[in-house]
Design an enzyme around this catalytic site. Structure first.
Site, mmCIF file in Angstrom:
data_model
loop_
_atom_site.group_PDB
_atom_site.id
_atom_site.type_symbol
_atom_site.label_atom_id
_atom_site.label_comp_id
_atom_site.label_asym_id
_atom_site.label_seq_id
_atom_site.Cartn_x
_atom_site.Cartn_y
_atom_site.Cartn_z
ATOM 1 N N ASP A 8 93.289 -116.903 93.356
ATOM 2 C CA ASP A 8 93.144 -117.643 94.616
ATOM 3 C C ASP A 8 94.383 -118.517 94.823
ATOM 4 O OD1 ASP A 8 90.417 -118.992 96.345
ATOM 5 O OD2 ASP A 8 92.415 -119.858 96.427
ATOM 6 N N ASP A 102 93.571 -115.040 100.917
ATOM 7 C CA ASP A 102 94.261 -115.628 99.764
ATOM 8 C C ASP A 102 93.571 -115.414 98.430
ATOM 9 O OD1 ASP A 102 92.198 -117.581 99.840
ATOM 10 O OD2 ASP A 102 93.599 -119.100 99.111
ATOM 11 N N GLU A 103 92.536 -114.579 98.396
ATOM 12 C CA GLU A 103 91.903 -114.387 97.093
ATOM 13 C C GLU A 103 91.413 -112.969 96.900
ATOM 14 O OE1 GLU A 103 87.981 -116.262 96.574
ATOM 15 O OE2 GLU A 103 88.130 -116.843 98.670
HETATM 16 N N1 DCP Z 1 90.452 -121.654 105.696
HETATM 17 C C1 DCP Z 1 90.132 -122.052 106.982
HETATM 18 N N2 DCP Z 1 88.974 -122.740 107.226
HETATM 19 C C2 DCP Z 1 88.127 -123.028 106.209
HETATM 20 C C3 DCP Z 1 88.427 -122.638 104.894
HETATM 21 C C4 DCP Z 1 89.617 -121.947 104.660
HETATM 22 O O1 DCP Z 1 90.887 -121.771 107.899
HETATM 23 N N3 DCP Z 1 87.000 -123.696 106.466
HETATM 24 C C5 DCP Z 1 91.721 -120.940 105.449
HETATM 25 C C6 DCP Z 1 92.816 -121.943 105.157
HETATM 26 C C7 DCP Z 1 93.027 -121.847 103.672
HETATM 27 C C8 DCP Z 1 92.662 -120.406 103.390
HETATM 28 O O2 DCP Z 1 91.635 -120.073 104.329
HETATM 29 O O3 DCP Z 1 94.358 -122.148 103.305
HETATM 30 C C9 DCP Z 1 92.169 -120.183 101.983
HETATM 31 O O4 DCP Z 1 90.977 -120.899 101.749
HETATM 32 P P1 DCP Z 1 90.650 -121.585 100.371
HETATM 33 O O5 DCP Z 1 89.218 -121.960 100.398
HETATM 34 O O6 DCP Z 1 91.122 -120.717 99.239
HETATM 35 O O7 DCP Z 1 91.461 -122.948 100.387
HETATM 36 P P2 DCP Z 1 92.988 -123.233 100.069
HETATM 37 O O8 DCP Z 1 93.700 -122.026 99.588
HETATM 38 O O9 DCP Z 1 93.598 -123.890 101.258
HETATM 39 O O10 DCP Z 1 92.902 -124.332 98.936
HETATM 40 P P3 DCP Z 1 92.538 -124.157 97.389
HETATM 41 O O11 DCP Z 1 93.745 -124.583 96.640
HETATM 42 O O12 DCP Z 1 91.382 -125.063 97.154
HETATM 43 O O13 DCP Z 1 92.189 -122.705 97.188
HETATM 44 MG MG MG Z 2 92.886 -120.839 98.089
#
Ligand code: DCP
Ligand code: MG
Length: 354
Positions: A8, A102-103
């Site tokens: 992720d 992203d995962e």
């Molecule tokens: N995303 C979004 N709205 C949300 C959750 C996520 O648009 N409610 C998008 C933005 C994030 C991406 O999906 O960058 C990936 O989600 P993640 O939950 O993996 O969160 P992040 O990658 O941003 O942070 P982390 O480091 O916790 O994985």
């Molecule tokens: Mg993420």
């Protein structure tokens, strides 16, 4: 025994923005939303220190972190990076199951490079992602999807958490129930009422009892608690729709309960849409009555549905078409389909329960 890796990306959209604009590095930024309206898609780790997180209204975010910089979202760039990391994964295995941009899960039990250690392989994946995208990812390594997914979150950012077979049970036992993937807020509350607070508590419950209290999901809770999660990594999974539904413990009767439940479900669908980065043109509402009769009502619109307000407006419109008088509702569901991008293998895998 399988070897599963869950990867992720860290603060994905925000990390991409900081990479492409050095002026934003080390600063609290939010992607999506603006000073005045909208919601935060994600926040940089600098902003998270102030309590800013995904799905938070921009106004709240700005109040929590006055120095917050709002950056517009650039979907096409995130998709490009997503493709880059997937190509890296395919160098090692074809058993890649993306969950969102992203995962992804990877089954590396047998891999193209003949690397016997999944831990070393995960390190190599992280190193290559860094080298080829200048971004960091976190990895979880274990014997099934459930543990690997939770492990990847343990030491973010840039983390690597390995749960070898002999530690799997201990890992589950110590896990607070809220951390169980697929256990939503409502289920967690319900479990608390039954004195289930962590995996150790959950492990004391029989399958029968869990099914009795939680319906079909009880099977899933049992399996993950007993480390019986045998779900394969499924590389061909392409979802054509995305939705959420909820079965009520006691049937809904009042209009007020029906609408407020529908709203919660719609909010969950919106969260999943944001996370999966999809929009679509068809909205469907599903209703199951107390006598198990089931109906669906759909509407297709010309402009893509990409905001909560629009989705909620359509869901309510569909509900209005149904004669609710004298009926008791057992289940409500909202689904979005007719996606506006061709390939959507990026949708969350598990049917998350409320
Ligand atoms: N995303 C979004 N709205 C949300 C959750 C996520 O648009 N409610 C998008 C933005 C994030 C991406 O999906 O960058 C990936 O989600 P993640 O939950 O993996 O969160 P992040 O990658 O941003 O942070 P982390 O480091 O916790 O994985
Ligand atoms: Mg993420």
């Amino acid at each position: 025994m399988r070897k599963i890796i869950h990867i992720d990306m860290d603060a994905f959209y925000a990390a991409v923005e900081q990479r492409d604009n050095p002026g934003l590095r080390g600063k609290p930024i939010a992607v999506g939303g603006s000073e005045r309206r909208g919601v935060v898609a994600t926040a940089s780790y600098e902003a998270r220190k102030y309590g800013v997180h995904s799905a938070m209204p921009s106004l709240t975010a700005k109040r929590k972190c006055p120095a917050l910089i709002f950056v517009p979202s650039r979907s096409h760039v995130y998709r490009t990076v997503s493709k880059q990391i997937r190509d890296i994964f395919f160098d090692y295995t074809d058993l890649v199951e993306p969950l969102s941009l992203d995962e992804a899960f990877l089954d590396v039990t047998v891999n193209k490079k003949g690397i016997p250690s999944a831990t070393l392989l995960a390190k190599e994946l992280k190193r290559r992602i860094k080298a080829e995208t200048q971004l960091t990812a976190s990895a979880g390594v274990s014997i099934n999807k459930f543990i690997a997914k939770i492990a990847s979150d343990f030491q973010k950012p840039d983390g690597l958490t390995v749960v070898p077979p002999e530690r799997a049970v201990k890992f589950i036992e110590g896990l607070p129930i809220e951390k169980f993937y697929g256990v939503g807020k409502v289920t967690a509350k319900k479990m608390h009422k039954l004195s289930i607070y962590d995996g150790a508590d959950l492990r004391c419950w029989s399958k029968e009892k869990l099914v009795q209290y939680f319906g079909k999901s009880g099977n899933y809770y049992f399996d993950i608690a007993q480390v019986l999660d045998e779900r394969p990594v499924n590389p061909t999974r392409i979802r054509k729709s995305l939705g959420a539904e909820r079965t009520f413990r006691s049937d809904l009767v009042s209009n007020q309960d029906i609408y407020s439940s529908l709203k919660e479900i719609t909010e969950e669908v919106m969260r999943r849409m944001r996370k999966a980065n999809v929009t679509g043109k068809t909205v469907t509402v599903k209703i199951k009555f107390a006598d198990f009769r089931q109906i669906t009502r759909s509407i297709t619109v010309d402009n893509i549905v990409n905001s909560f307000d629009k989705l909620w407006e359509l869901a309510q419109k569909l509900l209005l078409k149904v004669n609710l008088e004298k009926h008791q509702i057992r289940l409500l569901g909202v689904t979005l389909s007719n996606f506006d991008i061709g390939e959507v293998s990026t949708v969350e895998q598990l049917e998350m329960q409320f």
